[in-house]
Design a protein around this motif. Structure first.
Motif, PDB file in Angstrom:
ATOM      1  N   ALA A 174       0.852  -1.188   0.000  1.00 35.23           N
ATOM      2  CA  ALA A 174       0.000   0.000   0.000  1.00 35.23           C
ATOM      3  C   ALA A 174       0.891   1.242   0.000  1.00 35.23           C
ATOM      4  O   ALA A 174       1.857   1.322   0.754  1.00 35.23           O
ATOM      5  N   GLU A 175       0.584   2.170  -0.861  1.00 39.05           N
ATOM      6  CA  GLU A 175       1.414   3.362  -0.993  1.00 39.05           C
ATOM      7  C   GLU A 175       1.233   4.321   0.172  1.00 39.05           C
ATOM      8  O   GLU A 175       2.164   5.006   0.563  1.00 39.05           O
ATOM      9  N   ILE A 176       0.024   4.368   0.718  1.00 36.45           N
ATOM     10  CA  ILE A 176      -0.256   5.236   1.853  1.00 36.45           C
ATOM     11  C   ILE A 176      -0.562   4.352   3.056  1.00 36.45           C
ATOM     12  O   ILE A 176      -1.430   3.490   2.989  1.00 36.45           O
ATOM     13  N   GLN A 177       0.151   4.560   4.132  1.00 34.12           N
ATOM     14  CA  GLN A 177      -0.108   3.821   5.366  1.00 34.12           C
ATOM     15  C   GLN A 177      -0.921   4.716   6.291  1.00 34.12           C
ATOM     16  O   GLN A 177      -0.582   5.878   6.497  1.00 34.12           O
ATOM     17  N   VAL A 178      -2.004   4.153   6.828  1.00 35.86           N
ATOM     18  CA  VAL A 178      -2.893   4.889   7.716  1.00 35.86           C
ATOM     19  C   VAL A 178      -2.864   4.203   9.072  1.00 35.86           C
ATOM     20  O   VAL A 178      -3.146   3.014   9.164  1.00 35.86           O
ATOM     21  N   GLU A 220      -2.593  13.514  -2.349  1.00 32.46           N
ATOM     22  CA  GLU A 220      -3.482  14.292  -1.493  1.00 32.46           C
ATOM     23  C   GLU A 220      -4.571  13.384  -0.936  1.00 32.46           C
ATOM     24  O   GLU A 220      -5.056  12.498  -1.642  1.00 32.46           O
ATOM     25  N   LEU A 221      -4.942  13.622   0.297  1.00 34.46           N
ATOM     26  CA  LEU A 221      -6.143  13.017   0.857  1.00 34.46           C
ATOM     27  C   LEU A 221      -7.296  13.836   0.315  1.00 34.46           C
ATOM     28  O   LEU A 221      -7.330  15.069   0.503  1.00 34.46           O
ATOM     29  N   ILE A 222      -8.210  13.185  -0.414  1.00 34.55           N
ATOM     30  CA  ILE A 222      -9.282  13.953  -1.056  1.00 34.55           C
ATOM     31  C   ILE A 222     -10.665  13.647  -0.492  1.00 34.55           C
ATOM     32  O   ILE A 222     -11.591  14.425  -0.662  1.00 34.55           O
ATOM     33  N   LYS A 223     -10.807  12.506   0.199  1.00 33.49           N
ATOM     34  CA  LYS A 223     -12.129  12.150   0.724  1.00 33.49           C
ATOM     35  C   LYS A 223     -11.972  11.110   1.811  1.00 33.49           C
ATOM     36  O   LYS A 223     -11.087  10.262   1.737  1.00 33.49           O
ATOM     37  N   VAL A 224     -12.869  11.190   2.802  1.00 32.67           N
ATOM     38  CA  VAL A 224     -12.932  10.176   3.848  1.00 32.67           C
ATOM     39  C   VAL A 224     -14.389   9.780   3.996  1.00 32.67           C
ATOM     40  O   VAL A 224     -15.273  10.642   4.064  1.00 32.67           O
ATOM     41  N   MET A 225     -14.632   8.480   4.010  1.00 35.61           N
ATOM     42  CA  MET A 225     -15.989   7.983   4.218  1.00 35.61           C
ATOM     43  C   MET A 225     -15.993   7.197   5.524  1.00 35.61           C
ATOM     44  O   MET A 225     -15.098   6.395   5.768  1.00 35.61           O
ATOM     45  N   VAL A 226     -17.012   7.457   6.363  1.00 40.80           N
ATOM     46  CA  VAL A 226     -17.080   6.851   7.682  1.00 40.80           C
ATOM     47  C   VAL A 226     -18.433   6.177   7.845  1.00 40.80           C
ATOM     48  O   VAL A 226     -19.476   6.788   7.575  1.00 40.80           O
ATOM     49  N   ALA A 279      -9.715   1.362   7.074  1.00 43.13           N
ATOM     50  CA  ALA A 279      -9.192   1.348   8.440  1.00 43.13           C
ATOM     51  C   ALA A 279     -10.363   1.220   9.407  1.00 43.13           C
ATOM     52  O   ALA A 279     -11.519   1.334   9.009  1.00 43.13           O
ATOM     53  N   VAL A 280     -10.031   0.988  10.663  1.00 43.33           N
ATOM     54  CA  VAL A 280     -11.037   0.957  11.721  1.00 43.33           C
ATOM     55  C   VAL A 280     -10.671   2.046  12.726  1.00 43.33           C
ATOM     56  O   VAL A 280      -9.533   2.118  13.184  1.00 43.33           O
ATOM     57  N   ALA A 281     -11.645   2.914  13.025  1.00 36.70           N
ATOM     58  CA  ALA A 281     -11.418   4.001  13.988  1.00 36.70           C
ATOM     59  C   ALA A 281     -12.008   3.611  15.332  1.00 36.70           C
ATOM     60  O   ALA A 281     -13.141   3.131  15.404  1.00 36.70           O
TER      61      ALA A 281
END
Length: 149
Positions: free
Chosen positions: A20-24, A54-60, A132-134
């Motif tokens: 994965a290119e971006i680690q969260v 860029e972070l462009i969107k987050v869905m929760v 991910a899990v928050a």
């Protein structure tokens, strides 16, 4: 034959996660205050590549609207404002934290209670989606206060 197929699928899933290119990491959400339907989400984002994104969107899960926000000082007062994207430089780490970049959550379908977990998906301008899990955390235990809109 079935065992070989299963091993291949597991190997493919494992290697996909590794590259994965971006680690969260460190994803958490503030517990919602009774009588409100807003909250905020925080995380650490690490770009492992040599190309900025860029972070462009987050869905929760359980949230109708999530917006990228930042804090800035204007006329001696800290103000929150919406941003279209959050830059993540090549091989850089960006921390979404109280008082800085964060994700505002609006129109919660149910209150967020400390100890619960919610599914989150981060979307980046390079096309990558990271699940991910928050963990839901009591805001008084984070040493920060809840922001009202």
């Amino acid at each position: 034959m079935m065992k070989k197929c299963l091993i291949f699928v597991l190997f493919a899933l494992f290697t996909q996660a590794v590259v994965a290119e971006i680690q969260v990491t460190d994803v958490w959400v503030k517990e919602s205050i009774p009588g409100t339907n807003t909250s905020a989400l925080f995380a650490t984002l690490y770009n492992t590549t040599r190309k900025p994104t860029e972070l462009i969107k987050v869905m929760v899960e359980g949230v109708d609207k999530a917006e990228l926000h930042t804090h800035n000082e204007q006329d001696g007062m800290m103000q929150m404002r919406r941003v279209a994207a959050i830059d993540i430089g090549a091989r850089a780490t960006v921390t979404l934290a109280p008082g800085g970049f964060h994700v505002m959550l609006f129109q919660l379908k149910t209150p967020l209670k400390a100890g619960a977990e919610v599914a989150v998906e981060f979307r980046f301008s390079n096309g990558e989606h990271v699940a991910a899990v928050a963990k839901v955390v009591n805001p008084h235990q984070t040493g920060d206060h809840q922001h009202h809109h």
